[in-house]
Structure formats: structure tokens, C-alpha cells
Design a protein around this motif. Structure first.
Motif, PDB file in Angstrom:
ATOM      1  N   LEU A   5       0.841  -1.199   0.000  1.00  0.00           N
ATOM      2  CA  LEU A   5       0.000   0.000   0.000  1.00  0.00           C
ATOM      3  C   LEU A   5       0.875   1.247   0.000  1.00  0.00           C
ATOM      4  N   PRO A   6       0.486   2.253  -0.768  1.00  0.00           N
ATOM      5  CA  PRO A   6       1.289   3.479  -0.792  1.00  0.00           C
ATOM      6  C   PRO A   6       1.102   4.287   0.484  1.00  0.00           C
ATOM      7  N   ASN A   7       2.061   5.156   0.743  1.00  0.00           N
ATOM      8  CA  ASN A   7       1.911   6.103   1.840  1.00  0.00           C
ATOM      9  C   ASN A   7       0.972   7.192   1.334  1.00  0.00           C
ATOM     10  N   PRO A   8      -0.213   7.343   1.930  1.00  0.00           N
ATOM     11  CA  PRO A   8      -1.181   8.308   1.405  1.00  0.00           C
ATOM     12  C   PRO A   8      -0.746   9.765   1.562  1.00  0.00           C
ATOM     13  N   PHE A   9       0.324  10.000   2.297  1.00  0.00           N
ATOM     14  CA  PHE A   9       0.772  11.367   2.529  1.00  0.00           C
ATOM     15  C   PHE A   9       1.938  11.765   1.626  1.00  0.00           C
ATOM     16  N   ASP A  10       2.369  10.867   0.750  1.00  0.00           N
ATOM     17  CA  ASP A  10       3.474  11.164  -0.163  1.00  0.00           C
ATOM     18  C   ASP A  10       3.181  12.340  -1.089  1.00  0.00           C
ATOM     19  N   SER A  11       1.915  12.541  -1.422  1.00  0.00           N
ATOM     20  CA  SER A  11       1.567  13.626  -2.344  1.00  0.00           C
ATOM     21  C   SER A  11       1.803  15.008  -1.741  1.00  0.00           C
ATOM     22  N   LEU A  12       2.040  15.068  -0.438  1.00  0.00           N
ATOM     23  CA  LEU A  12       2.247  16.354   0.222  1.00  0.00           C
ATOM     24  C   LEU A  12       3.687  16.845   0.125  1.00  0.00           C
ATOM     25  N   GLY A  13       4.568  16.034  -0.438  1.00  0.00           N
ATOM     26  CA  GLY A  13       5.965  16.436  -0.577  1.00  0.00           C
ATOM     27  C   GLY A  13       6.838  15.796   0.478  1.00  0.00           C
ATOM     28  N   THR A  14       8.127  16.101   0.416  1.00  0.00           N
ATOM     29  CA  THR A  14       9.068  15.473   1.344  1.00  0.00           C
ATOM     30  C   THR A  14       8.950  16.026   2.759  1.00  0.00           C
ATOM     31  N   ALA A  15       8.554  17.270   2.891  1.00  0.00           N
ATOM     32  CA  ALA A  15       8.325  17.883   4.206  1.00  0.00           C
ATOM     33  C   ALA A  15       7.238  18.936   4.043  1.00  0.00           C
ATOM     34  N   PHE A  16       6.357  19.013   5.005  1.00  0.00           N
ATOM     35  CA  PHE A  16       5.266  19.972   4.921  1.00  0.00           C
ATOM     36  C   PHE A  16       4.944  20.478   6.328  1.00  0.00           C
ATOM     37  N   PRO A  17       4.449  21.713   6.425  1.00  0.00           N
ATOM     38  CA  PRO A  17       4.142  22.276   7.744  1.00  0.00           C
ATOM     39  C   PRO A  17       2.796  21.772   8.268  1.00  0.00           C
ATOM     40  N   VAL A  18       2.746  21.500   9.553  1.00  0.00           N
ATOM     41  CA  VAL A  18       1.513  21.137  10.238  1.00  0.00           C
ATOM     42  C   VAL A  18       1.357  22.107  11.394  1.00  0.00           C
ATOM     43  N   THR A  19       0.258  22.838  11.407  1.00  0.00           N
ATOM     44  CA  THR A  19       0.018  23.833  12.448  1.00  0.00           C
ATOM     45  C   THR A  19      -0.945  23.264  13.477  1.00  0.00           C
ATOM     46  N   GLU A  23      -0.847  27.428  17.946  1.00  0.00           N
ATOM     47  CA  GLU A  23       0.074  28.477  17.511  1.00  0.00           C
ATOM     48  C   GLU A  23       1.423  27.905  17.070  1.00  0.00           C
ATOM     49  N   ASN A  24       1.591  26.602  17.189  1.00  0.00           N
ATOM     50  CA  ASN A  24       2.864  25.963  16.849  1.00  0.00           C
ATOM     51  C   ASN A  24       2.810  25.340  15.464  1.00  0.00           C
ATOM     52  N   THR A  25       3.901  25.493  14.735  1.00  0.00           N
ATOM     53  CA  THR A  25       4.020  24.871  13.422  1.00  0.00           C
ATOM     54  C   THR A  25       5.173  23.878  13.452  1.00  0.00           C
ATOM     55  N   LEU A  26       4.864  22.653  13.064  1.00  0.00           N
ATOM     56  CA  LEU A  26       5.861  21.592  13.012  1.00  0.00           C
ATOM     57  C   LEU A  26       6.117  21.220  11.560  1.00  0.00           C
ATOM     58  N   THR A  27       7.347  20.833  11.273  1.00  0.00           N
ATOM     59  CA  THR A  27       7.644  20.310   9.950  1.00  0.00           C
ATOM     60  C   THR A  27       7.493  18.801  10.019  1.00  0.00           C
ATOM     61  N   MET A  28       6.643  18.269   9.151  1.00  0.00           N
ATOM     62  CA  MET A  28       6.298  16.853   9.183  1.00  0.00           C
ATOM     63  C   MET A  28       6.728  16.201   7.880  1.00  0.00           C
ATOM     64  N   THR A  29       7.089  14.933   7.948  1.00  0.00           N
ATOM     65  CA  THR A  29       7.402  14.168   6.744  1.00  0.00           C
ATOM     66  C   THR A  29       6.261  13.170   6.502  1.00  0.00           C
ATOM     67  N   PRO A  30       6.095  12.700   5.280  1.00  0.00           N
ATOM     68  CA  PRO A  30       5.032  11.728   5.014  1.00  0.00           C
ATOM     69  C   PRO A  30       5.151  10.448   5.841  1.00  0.00           C
ATOM     70  N   ILE A  31       6.379  10.002   6.114  1.00  0.00           N
ATOM     71  CA  ILE A  31       6.555   8.773   6.893  1.00  0.00           C
ATOM     72  C   ILE A  31       6.078   8.966   8.327  1.00  0.00           C
ATOM     73  N   VAL A  32       6.447  10.078   8.937  1.00  0.00           N
ATOM     74  CA  VAL A  32       6.023  10.351  10.312  1.00  0.00           C
ATOM     75  C   VAL A  32       4.509  10.522  10.363  1.00  0.00           C
ATOM     76  N   MET A  33       3.960  11.234   9.390  1.00  0.00           N
ATOM     77  CA  MET A  33       2.512  11.439   9.345  1.00  0.00           C
ATOM     78  C   MET A  33       1.784  10.097   9.211  1.00  0.00           C
ATOM     79  N   ASN A  34       2.344   9.193   8.405  1.00  0.00           N
ATOM     80  CA  ASN A  34       1.738   7.881   8.233  1.00  0.00           C
ATOM     81  C   ASN A  34       1.765   7.102   9.549  1.00  0.00           C
TER      82      ASN A  34
END
Length: 132
Positions: free
Chosen positions: A22-36, A39-50
Motif C-alpha cells: 500500500l502506498p503512503n497516502p501522505f506522499d503527495s504532500l511532498g518530502t516535508a510539509f508544515p503542520v500547524t 500556535e505551533n508549526t511543526l515540519t512533518m514528513t510523510p513517513i512520520v505522518m503515516n
């Protein structure tokens, strides 16, 4: 005895498919993306999000299988197969949502259509089972 082997086969096949195919469904978001969050913004990767989404996905899938399968049926291979199918559908829906960048309108539309499909399937199941 035969049912035990079928259950073990389906359960093993399910783990292999979910882990390796099964593919990682968050791969389409790029290699790193911000998650707010607040008031805090974290940089997340698709693997961690999965990894973070998987327990929620498991609980949701397990609950939805319960709409179509009861342990009292004494057919664990059916439950295992349904779990695999719904898990694949849920990953596919997450992947579809990711293609739209998890835009609110896309997530809402996909969830509404999915809920309507379950309502329709349950109505059909009740009509076949009870003749209602």
C-alpha cells in the motif's frame, strides 16, 4: 480446523499487503510539509505522518468492519478479509484527499460520499437479510 488455516493465511496476506504494497497516502504532500497545531508549526514528513495516522486508521477500520461482521458469526477469515478491504479503501481515500492537499472541501466531500455509501450498503444488507 480448516477455518483456522484460512484465517491465518488471510491475516498473514493482510499484513504483507498493508506493510509492503500500500502506498503512503501522505506522499503527495511532498518530502516535508508544515503542520500547524494551535500556535505551533511543526515540519512533518510523510513517513512520520503515516505512523501517526495508522492507529486512527486501524481503529476506524476495525469499527467499520463491525458494521458488516460480528464475531458471533464464527468466521474470523471473513472478518480478516473485510479488515484488509476496508483498510485498503481508507488508505485510498486518504491518498485521494492528499491529492487535493487535504483541502477542507475535498475532505468533507469525500467523507460525505463515503458515509452515504455505508448507509446505502447497510440499507441493502438489511433489505436482503430481513426483507425490509
Amino acid at each position: 480446523m480448516k477455518g483456522d488455516y484460512m484465517y491465518k493465511f488471510i491475516a498473514t496476506l493482510s499484513v504483507i499487503i498493508r506493510t509492503f504494497y500500500l502506498p503512503n497516502p501522505f506522499d503527495s504532500l511532498g518530502t516535508a510539509f508544515p503542520v500547524t497545531i494551535g500556535e505551533n508549526t511543526l515540519t512533518m514528513t510523510p513517513i512520520v505522518m503515516n505512523y501517526l495516522a495508522e492507529p486512527v486508521l486501524h481503529a476506524l477500520t476495525f469499527a467499520l468492519v463491525g458494521l458488516y461482521y460480528s464475531r458471533s458469526e464464527h468466521n474470523p477469515s471473513k472478518g480478516s478479509f473485510l479488515y484488509l478491504m476496508f483498510y485498503c479503501v481508507h488508505v485510498g481515500l486518504l491518498y485521494l484527499m492528499g491529492l487535493f492537499g487535504f483541502a477542507t472541501w475535498a475532505v468533507a466531500l469525500i467523507l460525505i460520499v463515503y458515509a452515504m455509501a455505508h448507509i446505502g450498503f447497510n440499507a441493502l444488507k438489511n433489505r436482503v437479510r430481513y426483507g425490509v
